[in-house]
Design a protein around this motif. Structure first.
Motif, mmCIF file in Angstrom:
data_model
loop_
_atom_site.group_PDB
_atom_site.id
_atom_site.type_symbol
_atom_site.label_atom_id
_atom_site.label_comp_id
_atom_site.label_asym_id
_atom_site.label_seq_id
_atom_site.Cartn_x
_atom_site.Cartn_y
_atom_site.Cartn_z
ATOM 1 N N THR A 110 1.093 7.740 5.161
ATOM 2 C CA THR A 110 0.059 7.148 4.313
ATOM 3 C C THR A 110 -1.314 7.731 4.641
ATOM 4 O O THR A 110 -2.086 8.078 3.735
ATOM 5 N N SER A 113 -1.709 11.165 3.185
ATOM 6 C CA SER A 113 -1.976 11.132 1.746
ATOM 7 C C SER A 113 -3.440 10.808 1.470
ATOM 8 O O SER A 113 -4.074 11.428 0.602
ATOM 9 N N TYR A 114 -4.009 9.859 2.216
ATOM 10 C CA TYR A 114 -5.414 9.490 2.037
ATOM 11 C C TYR A 114 -6.347 10.630 2.435
ATOM 12 O O TYR A 114 -7.380 10.853 1.789
ATOM 13 N N GLY A 156 0.286 -1.428 4.444
ATOM 14 C CA GLY A 156 1.598 -1.250 3.820
ATOM 15 C C GLY A 156 2.737 -1.115 4.817
ATOM 16 O O GLY A 156 3.720 -1.875 4.759
ATOM 17 N N VAL A 202 7.718 0.804 -4.716
ATOM 18 C CA VAL A 202 6.425 0.650 -5.380
ATOM 19 C C VAL A 202 5.297 1.108 -4.462
ATOM 20 O O VAL A 202 4.388 1.843 -4.872
ATOM 21 N N TYR A 203 5.380 0.692 -3.191
ATOM 22 C CA TYR A 203 4.364 1.094 -2.208
ATOM 23 C C TYR A 203 4.333 2.610 -2.056
ATOM 24 O O TYR A 203 3.260 3.226 -2.054
ATOM 25 N N MET A 205 5.275 4.882 -4.192
ATOM 26 C CA MET A 205 4.753 5.503 -5.398
ATOM 27 C C MET A 205 3.229 5.381 -5.473
ATOM 28 O O MET A 205 2.541 6.330 -5.879
ATOM 29 N N VAL A 206 2.706 4.223 -5.085
ATOM 30 C CA VAL A 206 1.250 4.020 -5.111
ATOM 31 C C VAL A 206 0.571 4.962 -4.125
ATOM 32 O O VAL A 206 -0.423 5.624 -4.451
ATOM 33 N N VAL A 207 1.115 5.024 -2.909
ATOM 34 C CA VAL A 207 0.527 5.868 -1.869
ATOM 35 C C VAL A 207 0.637 7.344 -2.226
ATOM 36 O O VAL A 207 -0.274 8.136 -1.959
ATOM 37 N N LEU A 209 1.474 8.721 -5.550
ATOM 38 C CA LEU A 209 0.985 9.096 -6.873
ATOM 39 C C LEU A 209 -0.482 8.741 -7.096
ATOM 40 O O LEU A 209 -1.153 9.387 -7.902
ATOM 41 N N GLY A 210 -0.977 7.720 -6.390
ATOM 42 C CA GLY A 210 -2.389 7.347 -6.535
ATOM 43 C C GLY A 210 -3.315 8.498 -6.145
ATOM 44 O O GLY A 210 -4.090 8.992 -6.981
#
Length: 324
Positions: A110, A113-114, A156, A202-203, A205-207, A209-210
């Motif tokens: 995560t 990704s950020y 998350g 879902v988590y 995908m958010v992390v 694809l966001g």
């Protein structure tokens, strides 16, 4: 079976690469050890250059500093255990340790990704809003954004662990992977996995694809801005400042997106192929990234050259003093 702390499993067994023939295990473990050494050497070198050369204390390199730290931690979290499995036949991992590893795997993924999101933001402001860039993107701004990324990323993975840890694990304790992750663990629970698997997807995908959505948007804007530059040399210079980060971002996102897309269009992989793909896109970028920095970033190349020259001069002086 009802949920609750009814686990009879006290440890898990990591299979590594399930179909790997015993005669190739030493070779595979040697390759993994080599990858780990290269990852540590390359990223520690970048950290050393940053510490020794104040000319690198720029927003872009502060972001790279975060990425190097994340890459070192991720490789250290995953590789030593699978290497020890093949070297020392130690494939077991305790119940709690597996969840700790799972937490760090998802947490560091995560953060990664950020940080890539911050990379794209850096180039977007530098190319599309060059006058605002030095005002908005100062060193203390990067520090605040980086700390925020490392702190927010806890939420998350921590929730995933809190929900998965109490599940009843009373059947198989074999994880078909090289490290503990949410899917590998929760699929072993003696209960319906859907309430736990869906939020995890879902988590993810958010992390994933966001930040990716913003990255695609930012580079579309960058391309449009570059095409408006009349001078060809100016276009090339603007694109060259983005090339390093674009390569790094591509190495992280493209393999992951391909794997997710393949699963949704009906393309399936065997357990061995799937694990190999996951290991490649998880471990290759941390190993390759430092090489990309040094080859593509002019400031980094110059800093490395100066440090190597300084080391050579120092050794020469020591040899001369010893002979004298």
């Amino acid at each position: 079976m009802a949920e609750g702390n009814h686990s009879t499993v006290t440890e898990f067994i990591l299979t590594g690469f399930p179909g790997l023939h015993p005669e190739y295990q030493d070779l595979v473990s040697a390759v993994l050890f080599f990858v780990y050494c290269l990852t540590l050497t390359g990223n520690v070198t970048i950290l050393y250059l940053f510490a020794m050369d104040h000319s690198l204390h720029k927003p872009m390199y502060y972001i790279i500093l975060n990425l190097c730290t994340c890459d070192i931690l991720f490789s250290t979290t995953t590789l030593p255990k699978i290497i020890s499995k093949y070297w020392f036949h130690s494939g077991t991992i305790s119940f709690t340790a597996c969840f700790v590893q799972m937490y760090f795997v998802h947490y560091l993924g995560t953060v990664n990704s950020y940080i890539l999101f911050l990379m794209a933001l850096d180039r977007y402001l530098a190319v599309c809003h060059p006058l605002k860039y030095p005002i908005v993107f100062k060193s203390h701004t990067i520090l605040i954004l980086s700390i925020t990324a490392w702190v927010i990323a806890h939420v998350g993975p921590l929730m995933l662990v809190i929900r998965a840890y109490p599940l009843p694990y009373c059947a198989s304790n074999i994880i078909y992977h090289c490290f503990c992750d949410h899917i590998g663990i929760t699929i072993l629970a003696c209960t319906d996995r859907a309430p736990y698997g869906f939020p995890a997807v879902v988590y993810a995908m958010v992390v994933l694809l966001g930040p990716l959505a913003f990255i695609v948007f930012s580079y579309c804007c960058i391309i449009i801005a570059v095409l408006k530059i009349a001078n060809v040399q100016g276009r090339i210079k603007s694109l060259s400042t983005c090339s390093t980060q674009l390569i790094i971002i591509s190495l992280y996102y493209l393999p992951r997106c391909l794997v997710y897309l393949a699963s949704h269009v009906g393309i399936t992989f065997s357990a061995d192929v799937r694990i190999v793909i996951v290991m490649m896109y998880s471990l290759c970028p941390p190993m390759i990234n430092p090489l990309i920095y040094c080859l593509r970033a002019k400031d980094m190349r110059e800093s490395l050259r100066k440090q190597l020259h300084k080391t050579a001069v120092l050794k020469k002086a020591q040899v001369s003093a010893t002979i004298g």
